[in-house]
Design a protein around this motif. Sequence first.
Motif, PDB file in Angstrom:
ATOM      1  N   ILE A  93     -32.186 118.088  46.701  1.00  0.00           N
ATOM      2  CA  ILE A  93     -30.918 118.794  46.986  1.00  0.00           C
ATOM      3  C   ILE A  93     -30.675 119.863  45.739  1.00  0.00           C
ATOM      4  O   ILE A  93     -30.184 120.740  46.042  1.00  0.00           O
ATOM      5  N   ALA A  94     -30.766 119.172  44.803  1.00  0.00           N
ATOM      6  CA  ALA A  94     -30.465 120.187  43.190  1.00  0.00           C
ATOM      7  C   ALA A  94     -31.541 121.180  43.440  1.00  0.00           C
ATOM      8  O   ALA A  94     -31.158 122.444  43.025  1.00  0.00           O
ATOM      9  N   ALA A  95     -32.736 121.076  43.758  1.00  0.00           N
ATOM     10  CA  ALA A  95     -33.707 122.291  43.727  1.00  0.00           C
ATOM     11  C   ALA A  95     -33.416 123.303  44.826  1.00  0.00           C
ATOM     12  O   ALA A  95     -33.384 124.204  44.587  1.00  0.00           O
ATOM     13  N   ILE A  96     -33.082 122.765  45.980  1.00  0.00           N
ATOM     14  CA  ILE A  96     -32.356 123.657  46.992  1.00  0.00           C
ATOM     15  C   ILE A  96     -31.296 124.469  46.674  1.00  0.00           C
ATOM     16  O   ILE A  96     -31.190 125.766  46.715  1.00  0.00           O
ATOM     17  N   VAL A  97     -30.333 123.778  45.698  1.00  0.00           N
ATOM     18  CA  VAL A  97     -29.174 124.497  45.306  1.00  0.00           C
ATOM     19  C   VAL A  97     -29.644 125.695  44.304  1.00  0.00           C
ATOM     20  O   VAL A  97     -29.192 126.755  44.356  1.00  0.00           O
ATOM     21  N   VAL A  98     -30.566 125.421  43.454  1.00  0.00           N
ATOM     22  CA  VAL A  98     -30.931 126.420  42.597  1.00  0.00           C
ATOM     23  C   VAL A  98     -31.566 127.408  42.943  1.00  0.00           C
ATOM     24  O   VAL A  98     -31.682 128.528  42.823  1.00  0.00           O
ATOM     25  N   LEU A  99     -32.492 127.027  43.992  1.00  0.00           N
ATOM     26  CA  LEU A  99     -33.460 127.890  44.774  1.00  0.00           C
ATOM     27  C   LEU A  99     -32.287 129.100  45.387  1.00  0.00           C
ATOM     28  O   LEU A  99     -32.527 130.267  45.434  1.00  0.00           O
ATOM     29  N   LEU A 114     -31.645 129.034  34.646  1.00  0.00           N
ATOM     30  CA  LEU A 114     -31.917 128.478  35.843  1.00  0.00           C
ATOM     31  C   LEU A 114     -33.245 128.080  35.922  1.00  0.00           C
ATOM     32  O   LEU A 114     -33.909 127.413  36.689  1.00  0.00           O
ATOM     33  N   GLY A 115     -34.018 128.973  35.332  1.00  0.00           N
ATOM     34  CA  GLY A 115     -35.635 128.696  35.461  1.00  0.00           C
ATOM     35  C   GLY A 115     -36.038 127.512  34.606  1.00  0.00           C
ATOM     36  O   GLY A 115     -36.900 126.592  35.100  1.00  0.00           O
ATOM     37  N   PHE A 116     -35.441 127.283  33.350  1.00  0.00           N
ATOM     38  CA  PHE A 116     -35.255 125.837  32.704  1.00  0.00           C
ATOM     39  C   PHE A 116     -35.185 124.937  33.920  1.00  0.00           C
ATOM     40  O   PHE A 116     -35.849 123.677  33.812  1.00  0.00           O
ATOM     41  N   LEU A 117     -33.836 124.782  34.366  1.00  0.00           N
ATOM     42  CA  LEU A 117     -33.383 123.798  35.214  1.00  0.00           C
ATOM     43  C   LEU A 117     -34.391 123.537  36.496  1.00  0.00           C
ATOM     44  O   LEU A 117     -34.730 122.520  36.793  1.00  0.00           O
ATOM     45  N   LEU A 118     -34.756 124.727  37.026  1.00  0.00           N
ATOM     46  CA  LEU A 118     -35.848 124.329  38.259  1.00  0.00           C
ATOM     47  C   LEU A 118     -37.035 123.740  37.807  1.00  0.00           C
ATOM     48  O   LEU A 118     -37.501 122.945  38.615  1.00  0.00           O
ATOM     49  N   ALA A 119     -37.641 124.366  36.783  1.00  0.00           N
ATOM     50  CA  ALA A 119     -38.693 123.829  36.272  1.00  0.00           C
ATOM     51  C   ALA A 119     -38.545 122.343  36.070  1.00  0.00           C
ATOM     52  O   ALA A 119     -39.528 121.535  36.366  1.00  0.00           O
ATOM     53  N   GLY A 120     -37.516 121.835  35.260  1.00  0.00           N
ATOM     54  CA  GLY A 120     -37.351 120.527  35.258  1.00  0.00           C
ATOM     55  C   GLY A 120     -36.940 119.588  36.071  1.00  0.00           C
ATOM     56  O   GLY A 120     -37.888 118.473  36.501  1.00  0.00           O
ATOM     57  N   ILE A 121     -36.502 120.148  37.170  1.00  0.00           N
ATOM     58  CA  ILE A 121     -36.269 119.405  38.543  1.00  0.00           C
ATOM     59  C   ILE A 121     -37.575 119.297  39.324  1.00  0.00           C
ATOM     60  O   ILE A 121     -38.005 118.148  39.728  1.00  0.00           O
ATOM     61  N   ALA A 122     -38.325 120.367  39.379  1.00  0.00           N
ATOM     62  CA  ALA A 122     -39.416 120.456  39.970  1.00  0.00           C
ATOM     63  C   ALA A 122     -40.549 119.712  39.229  1.00  0.00           C
ATOM     64  O   ALA A 122     -41.401 118.993  39.999  1.00  0.00           O
ATOM     65  N   GLY A 123     -40.618 119.444  37.795  1.00  0.00           N
ATOM     66  CA  GLY A 123     -41.698 118.691  37.104  1.00  0.00           C
ATOM     67  C   GLY A 123     -41.382 117.150  37.401  1.00  0.00           C
ATOM     68  O   GLY A 123     -42.498 116.658  38.053  1.00  0.00           O
ATOM     69  N   ASN A 124     -40.301 116.895  37.740  1.00  0.00           N
ATOM     70  CA  ASN A 124     -40.297 115.391  37.604  1.00  0.00           C
ATOM     71  C   ASN A 124     -40.124 115.264  39.528  1.00  0.00           C
ATOM     72  O   ASN A 124     -40.658 113.883  39.676  1.00  0.00           O
ATOM     73  N   LEU A 125     -39.689 115.948  40.117  1.00  0.00           N
ATOM     74  CA  LEU A 125     -39.596 115.725  41.560  1.00  0.00           C
ATOM     75  C   LEU A 125     -41.158 115.713  41.907  1.00  0.00           C
ATOM     76  O   LEU A 125     -41.564 114.990  42.892  1.00  0.00           O
TER      77      LEU A 125
END
Length: 196
Positions: A93-99, A114-125
């Motif tokens: 859900i967090a990744a979709i919101v950032v997208l 937001l790039g750092f946030l999306l990378a962090g979310i996507a890395g662990n996801l």
Amino acid sequence: MQAARGAPLSSSGRSSPSRPGDRRTSRLLLWAVTVVLLVVDQTTKHLAETHLVIGETKPILGDLLGLRLVYNPGAAFSMGTSATELLTGFACIAAIVVLVLSFRVSSRLWAVGLGFLLAGIAGNLTDRLFREPGFFRGHVVDFLALPNFPVFNVADMCINVAAFVIIVQAVRGIRLDGSREAAEEKTTELPGSNDE
């Protein structure tokens, strides 16, 4: 006066949003930051799995920083270890919101955050979706060890950097589109000004 100097204000007292060219540049910056950091995260995790033994610490900077491979079923810094599926759903859900937000960004600093946030979310996801013990239940690879601190990874650092940038932008009153909130609406009236 401000309009003549090239800084037009909207009728609400907020600076006008950035031009479409700024939006394209910011969006490209966001995606570049995301891709580079995601590659760094996944590469370092691969190297950790290849060269480290689970639970064994390799000192890098004496007692200050070491490398120790652990598999974390929980959230960042080993929190929520018994709620892997819930955390994976939340990360989706967090990744979709950032997208969705990425299509509105016109501020370069917001784009970096937001790039750092999306990378962090996507890395662990990515770990949760594709690593053992299975889809949606995968354990995250952690390998950076500080004294008296949970083991973490590059994605965890990205999320923390993102939080800092977002807080800075919020305090400065800068919106995603690059416009600045008016310091304060001057709508308050002097006491007794409504008396007839």
